[in-house]
Design a protein around this motif. Structure first.
Motif, short mmCIF file in Angstrom:
data_model
loop_
_atom_site.label_atom_id
_atom_site.label_comp_id
_atom_site.label_asym_id
_atom_site.label_seq_id
_atom_site.Cartn_x
_atom_site.Cartn_y
_atom_site.Cartn_z
N THR A 174 1.02 -1.21 0.00
CA THR A 174 0.10 -0.02 0.01
C THR A 174 0.73 1.14 -0.03
O THR A 174 2.03 1.06 0.44
CB THR A 174 -0.78 0.24 1.25
OG1 THR A 174 -0.07 0.14 2.33
CG2 THR A 174 -1.92 -1.09 1.49
N GLU B 185 -5.70 -4.49 -0.97
CA GLU B 185 -5.78 -5.70 0.04
C GLU B 185 -6.76 -6.83 -0.52
O GLU B 185 -7.16 -7.60 -0.09
CB GLU B 185 -6.18 -5.36 1.44
CG GLU B 185 -5.00 -4.61 2.22
CD GLU B 185 -4.98 -3.17 1.92
OE1 GLU B 185 -5.57 -2.63 1.12
OE2 GLU B 185 -4.53 -2.45 2.87
N ARG C 274 -13.82 7.55 4.45
CA ARG C 274 -12.67 6.76 4.85
C ARG C 274 -12.87 6.88 6.57
O ARG C 274 -12.91 8.18 6.91
CB ARG C 274 -11.29 6.94 4.39
CG ARG C 274 -11.41 6.69 2.92
CD ARG C 274 -9.87 6.96 2.46
NE ARG C 274 -9.08 5.51 2.84
CZ ARG C 274 -8.05 5.13 2.25
NH1 ARG C 274 -7.65 5.90 1.20
NH2 ARG C 274 -7.53 4.04 2.51
MG LIG Z 1 -4.90 1.57 1.93
#
Ligand SMILES: [Mg+2]
Ligand SMILES: Nc1ncnc2c1ncn2[C@@H]1O[C@H](COP(=O)(O)OP(=O)(O)OP(=O)(O)O)[C@@H](O)[C@H]1O
Ligand SMILES: Nc1ncnc2c1ncn2[C@@H]1O[C@H](COP(=O)(O)OP(=O)(O)OP(=O)(O)O)[C@@H](O)[C@H]1O
Ligand SMILES: [Mg+2]
Lengths: 541, 541
Positions: B185, B329, B434
């Motif tokens: 990431t 992911e 988020r």
């Molecule tokens: Mg991420």
């Protein structure tokens, strides 16, 4: 080194849960044995499947138990596919066209514990009852109002199995290799042999089917499986339709040209799937009415070789014909005959030439062709050999039948299809015959399929078959058997042989032509060459 | 009871073998770092991949070894995907936009043994060299003629690794759980964390992508991945394109609106995939030229929320916008925003409303939303909660990072996405924020995404972000940050707040508006709210 990704078992029940979440309004339309049309959606069906699963568990069914179905294509049969496999039991679909003897063999061999049967087939079971396992319980696939008078003791009513059950199920997890479905071959040679599908093989097959036919298997598409749910899972459509969001139209028991035409027109069917015989019937109806059913754009044809004339008939009217090849032992899809875009500007003749082949392999199916000694043959389109296959959706052995299993795998573990085929350099499979139908004349092979294809293009021929008959000098010689469109004006022998003469060497031409009222059919709707060989063992005489 | 079906490991190499057999002429077109355009096919590429694999093995690479890439989207990078994973090694794609510090961390953490690097990025590696493992060998992705002067010792030339190697490979079998790819990431919080994809997760993801986008992923389709091969496998396209037969157009390093437009027009790109920023650039170019690039019919946008104005801009010109959501992911695809056919006759406004959502889940990804205590929340489209996911293509833990892994799974083993979302009753995911970007004012959540969407529709706004700034009374309050199209005529604060006032309650409106020359971006092309929060920790002052 292992990756670090979750491992979730591939599970059939997840397909219907997905469809209910994602395509709640996609339709399942069924012509019912009760006589009417029934409409429902994936959203509603998922609830009924949960009820069915609870109901079956209430009847004492456990993981691994076999549950048989004897039914047409309809929503209840579809529900059984999911309700049974969802709880880890095995859905065993029985072909109602099998002989009584074969059916008795199959049900006893599978040790079925429940038998779900459509109204139409109750009389069959009444007749067989005394030969079936005593503890086999019969469920009639209808509601209380339509339950028939029957001599069968202790029968249950389908809708009552569902009634009052919760419409949600937390589908259990189990290894993805768990058995989910069982289908016996029609057993044209010897006793029927069972293929035992797993959750993994079924989900991967559904994926491959969707990937292979993206124009057909998509949300909004309306698909008619004429191929029965009792014939290799209706070619996998009951799994790939929910995965893609396509709607399904189930035709019930009326599979003649007229009924199919009316249903297709009313339901705006885009793609219809079935064996060549069915499409010969529909083509007749189309010719009579002078136009296609509204919405029809695609035909998937498989199970036996599609006659050239059939492919041409549809293609000329703008219907895409996908000529597919597969086997019960392959879940069934092996190859698909759509043409690549680079052939878009080919002429009609060249395109039909290609569409006569069985097409290109689907992902997950490996093909090899070998000679009698097992040596690999080149992919040059000209060298036919024994066709072997390998993949996740291909049998690794027949159910409880080690003897039959021993005969069909080579040393590398590939499955022997029994087909003779060539493969072109650009990946098209060309089946020339089944090895058991091959004609070997003076040491050379003659392809019955090639001969039949030419004959089928004669306007007076309804159907035909070329078989081998024993010959003292040449070992075998081809015999042509004709079913005429008009019995009073059968196509003359000379004309047929002349037609063939334009395409084949003299020694490849049939020695004789015989005329029959109707060709014998197998339980899966193919011309039964076994029966013909028996009938004409002495030649045309 | 187990089914009786063959078990073949799902393997990435089988995808390219399949494509070479089945779609030998489908194209791979690349804008090269050398400056020209390169054209090849799956048929040819499969041979070069075999050569590459032999070449890598010759360099002493073994099963499980990590091999890094630092490269643009092009055919050599694509070859590496297959050549590396095909022999059981792990293809570790590195994002060249990461900081030097992060890159050093990643390469050392992954223990990469080889590093393949595009010409463009040689200087980066020269600078980092002393901090990288001593035994790391560098291969420059070009031919001998283009090899640069470099301070790097012992560098190899890509084409020389392939030269003279056999162009066929019998790809080895290994368990399908074997690691195949590694992607870190961008590490906006803390050190980057690695997701270790397996062959199984990758093949299943490729299947799901094809099934999800049947209109795009099909033979004959031409697809442009602007999303980099170093960003979550270019969203899986390098695997699903060969599976479907689609052609790929690789844009190299020129990702501005003009370059993309020209490439799309020349190559007749049908579908183009990338993050919103890229499409804002293209849209500008389209507006200037007054028409779409020829052939463009579809845009896939993801990575961060697609602004409403962007979706509208394309849709009004007849380009289908598929707003997708996913994560590194997750391989990455989670949901896709194409609308079901039943919405075909909805008005443009209603359709865009829906397209602003992140769409419906793909098969193989299970979604759940829960409250702070982990209780499941209803799918009513109104109740946002913490979004968790589960499925075969979702991480089960970060590579060699048990500490980070511990934090992201709940007791049932689901992965915590860090996103806050609601789910509608018909299955559409609506991401509101988020969790780390959430604004909590007086105990109530304010969605930064919703505010940004309205602001983006102002014609003077090039880009914007809403972030939380600390507040003594309300805990946090929203601050609006604007990047104007024209620095000399920024949209006035009053006008912006008035616009918002039409859609939001007063307490939800930003307390202030600030203007910046350019919004800071993360390595994956998203607005970096982390940077903004740091810069404006004290509020607008
Ligand atoms: Mg991420
Ligand atoms: N498109 C096709 N062209 C030619 N032959 C085909 C085609 N599709 C299927 N077949 C034939 O059908 C065989 C598979 O038969 P299937 O499994 O569908 O029925 P079955 O019940 O096993 O019948 P049988 O008992 O005759 O084998 C193939 O091996 C092949 O010979
Ligand atoms: N369509 C979308 N709408 C809104 N948010 C999205 C969308 N697609 C992706 N995202 C956001 O991006 C996240 C995934 O980030 P990704 O894995 O692509 O990059 P990353 O390198 O992990 O970045 P970061 O370090 O910021 O997490 C999602 O969890 C979500 O917050
Ligand atoms: Mg058979």
């Amino acid at each position: 080194m292992k990756g670090q990704m979750m491992h979730r078992p591939l599970k059939i029940a997840d397909l219907i849960t997905f469809a209910a979440d994602t395509f709640p309004d996609s339709e399942i339309v069924s012509v019912r044995t009760e006589g009417d049309i029934h409409r429902t959606t994936y959203g509603e069906t998922a609830k009924r499947i949960a009820q069915l699963a609870h109901g079956i568990q209430g009847l004492g069914i456990e993981v691994g138990d076999r549950i048989a179905t004897l039914a047409w294509n309809g929503y209840r049969h579809f529900e059984l596919y999911y309700g049974i496999s969802g709880i880890g039991a095995v859905c065993h679909t029985i072909n109602p066209r099998l002989s009584a003897e074969q059916m008795i063999y199959i049900i006893n061999h599978a040790k079925d514990r429940l038998l779900f049967v459509d109204l139409t087939f109750v009389p069959i079971i009444e007749k067989l009852r005394e030969h079936l396992p005593e503890d086999l319980r019969v469920v009639i696939m209808t509601d209380r109002a339509h339950m028939p008078e029957t001599s069968l003791a202790g029968v249950l009513c389908y809708e009552e199995v569902l009634d009052g059950q919760p419409d949600h199920m937390d589908w259990p997890d189990f290894p993805e290799e768990t058995a989910a479905g069982l289908c016996y071959t029609s057993g044209t040679t010897g006793n029927p042999k069972g293929t035992l599908y797993s959750h993994r093989s079924t989900v991967l097959h559904a994926y491959s089917l969707c990937v292979t036919l993206p124009k057909v298997l998509q949300e909004g598409s309306r698909i008619l499986p004429v191929v029965p749910l009792f014939h290799v899972n209706a070619w996998g459509l009951p799994y790939s339709a929910p995965l893609s969001g396509a709607s399904m139209i189930f035709p019930g028991g009326a599979l003649d040209g007229k009924s199919l035409y009316d249903l297709m027109e009313r339901e705006k069917v885009f793609s219809a799937w079935g064996v060549p015989t069915v499409w010969l019937g529909l083509m007749n109806e189309i010719n009579q009415r002078g136009r296609l059913p509204d919405g029809l754009g695609d035909i998937v044809v498989g199970g036996s070789a599609a006659p050239r004339s059939l492919i041409e008939g549809f293609e000329k009217q703008g219907v895409n014909v996908c000529h597919a090849w597969g086997m019960t032992e392959m879940s069934p899809l092996g190859t698909q005959g759509n043409l690549p875009p680079r052939m878009d500007d080919w002429g009609m003749k060249e395109r039909i030439d290609r569409k006569q082949s069985q097409g290109r392999r689907v992902f997950g199916v490996d093909l090899k062709i070998v000679d009698d000694e097992g040596n690999r043959l080149p992919h040059d389109g000209k060298t036919p050999g024994h066709l072997y296959v390998r993949g996740n959706s291909i049998t690794s052995g027949y159910f409880e039948n080690p003897e039959a299993s021993k005969l069909v795998f080579d040393e590398e573990g590939w499955f022997c299809t029994g087909d003779i085929a060539a493969i072109t350099s650009d990946g098209f499979l060309v089946i020339t015959d089944r090895s058991k139908d091959l004609i070997k004349s003076g040491g050379e092979w003659i392809s019955s399929l090639d001969l039949e294809n030419i004959v089928m293009s004669h306007s007076g021929v309804a159907n035909c078959a070329v078989i081998a008959v024993p010959h003292p000098k040449w070992d075998e010689r081809p015999l042509l058997i004709i079913q005429s469109k008009d019995d009073d004006a059968p196509p003359p022998k000379d004309e047929l042989l002349e037609m063939l003469g334009e395409h084949f060497a003299k020694w490849q031409l049939p020695d004789d032509v015989v005329y029959v009222d109707a060709l014998p059919m197998t339980a899966t709707g193919k011309v039964s060459k076994l029966t013909l060989r028996k009938n004409f063992a002495e030649g045309a005489a």
